[in-house]
Motif scaffolding. Sequence first.
Motif, PDB file in Angstrom:
ATOM      1  N   UNK A   1       0.965  -1.088   0.032  1.00  0.00           N
ATOM      2  CA  UNK A   1       0.180  -0.031   0.152  1.00  0.00           C
ATOM      3  C   UNK A   1       0.592   1.235   0.034  1.00  0.00           C
ATOM      4  N   UNK A   2       1.986   1.268   0.818  1.00  0.00           N
ATOM      5  CA  UNK A   2       2.801   2.408   0.844  1.00  0.00           C
ATOM      6  C   UNK A   2       3.439   2.661  -0.576  1.00  0.00           C
ATOM      7  N   UNK A   3       4.126   1.375  -1.094  1.00  0.00           N
ATOM      8  CA  UNK A   3       4.832   1.803  -2.332  1.00  0.00           C
ATOM      9  C   UNK A   3       3.773   2.217  -3.632  1.00  0.00           C
ATOM     10  N   UNK A   4       2.773   1.557  -3.421  1.00  0.00           N
ATOM     11  CA  UNK A   4       1.368   2.127  -4.519  1.00  0.00           C
ATOM     12  C   UNK A   4       1.079   3.754  -4.181  1.00  0.00           C
ATOM     13  N   UNK A   5       1.059   4.081  -3.131  1.00  0.00           N
ATOM     14  CA  UNK A   5       1.053   5.593  -2.981  1.00  0.00           C
ATOM     15  C   UNK A   5       2.303   6.284  -3.338  1.00  0.00           C
ATOM     16  N   UNK A   6       3.273   5.778  -3.322  1.00  0.00           N
ATOM     17  CA  UNK A   6       4.503   6.595  -3.723  1.00  0.00           C
ATOM     18  C   UNK A   6       4.464   6.666  -5.353  1.00  0.00           C
ATOM     19  N   UNK A   7       4.524   5.399  -5.974  1.00  0.00           N
ATOM     20  CA  UNK A   7       4.826   5.465  -7.216  1.00  0.00           C
ATOM     21  C   UNK A   7       3.595   5.794  -8.036  1.00  0.00           C
ATOM     22  N   UNK A   8       2.260   5.613  -7.589  1.00  0.00           N
ATOM     23  CA  UNK A   8       1.015   6.021  -8.413  1.00  0.00           C
ATOM     24  C   UNK A   8       0.793   4.911  -9.590  1.00  0.00           C
ATOM     25  N   UNK A   9       0.509   5.346 -10.525  1.00  0.00           N
ATOM     26  CA  UNK A   9       0.210   4.669 -11.788  1.00  0.00           C
ATOM     27  C   UNK A   9       1.457   4.301 -12.785  1.00  0.00           C
ATOM     28  N   UNK A  10       2.626   4.678 -12.285  1.00  0.00           N
ATOM     29  CA  UNK A  10       3.743   4.667 -12.837  1.00  0.00           C
ATOM     30  C   UNK A  10       4.225   2.960 -12.602  1.00  0.00           C
TER      31      UNK A  10
END
Length: 306
Positions: free
Chosen positions: A224-233
């Motif tokens: 979840x934290x990594x998704x928040x950081x990288x977004x849709x990239x």
Amino acid sequence: MEISQRTLRRDVDSLQELGYPIVTTRGTGGGYHLSSGTALPPLVLSEEEAAATVLGLKTIATGIYPTSNDAALSAMAKIVQVLPPRIRRRIDSLRAVATSPRVEANHAAAITDVAALTTLTLACRDTETVEFTYQAWSGEVAERTTHPHRVVNVEDRLYLIAWDADKGDWRTFRIDRITNPRRTGGKFAHRKLPTDDPVKYINTQLGSMPAKYRVHATVHASADRVRDEVGHYGTVEAIDPTSCTLFIAAESLEWATFCIGSIGSPVVVHSPPQAIEYMNTWAQRLLDGTSTNKANQIPLKHNDNS
């Protein structure tokens, strides 16, 4: 109504200038009436009011507000479709009006053509086949025939999830790359989307798009934290509560390095070899540039898993 004839004539003239079909009948028993068989909005808006209403809904639909994005898109489509052509042209001419740089850069999705967005949104609602010209990521331009299902706002862009009638499969289209969308009048049977979460589906599609480099890494942080950081990239898959697998599709190693470096957690890059070499080179440069005692530098170690 306790108004003068002069006021009445002025108000009617104003409505006619806006494009509303008002018929004048002279003589005894004459007067003004709206043409029959014409769909008109329940509210009469001036040119400025209509422009303000649609642009306000655009801001809600593409921003970070608690109101539903879907509701704003639907309302905007309904309003735009019944406005006289003159007002629609005025609204379209305002699409380049600057907004707050902070909102535009971080939270707002670009709508380059209000009329095109309206066409796609209404086609989703009415399950009607749409044809349009589309420019792919590679630059190739082609005509597409689709069954549009959902318009989705992901990060700073709007996307259309549609069934491609020619390919016989689901496809994701960036709306700012769609031109001249046309409703054909043909109906289609509504299909169940590939996933229950349209945003998650868009993110997955973006992470699997063709790219020059597809960087594979393990990040020692929650998914979840990594998704928040990288977004849709990037595409993130959980390994356990404290680690995850990350795939980033990028055209440049500079961009992939920036994304991984911004996470702020321990990372092991597995492939491709060009990415490993590039990131090791940058790490050494940063180490050389920040060390105050060359003798105390710790050289980077490279192994098969890094």
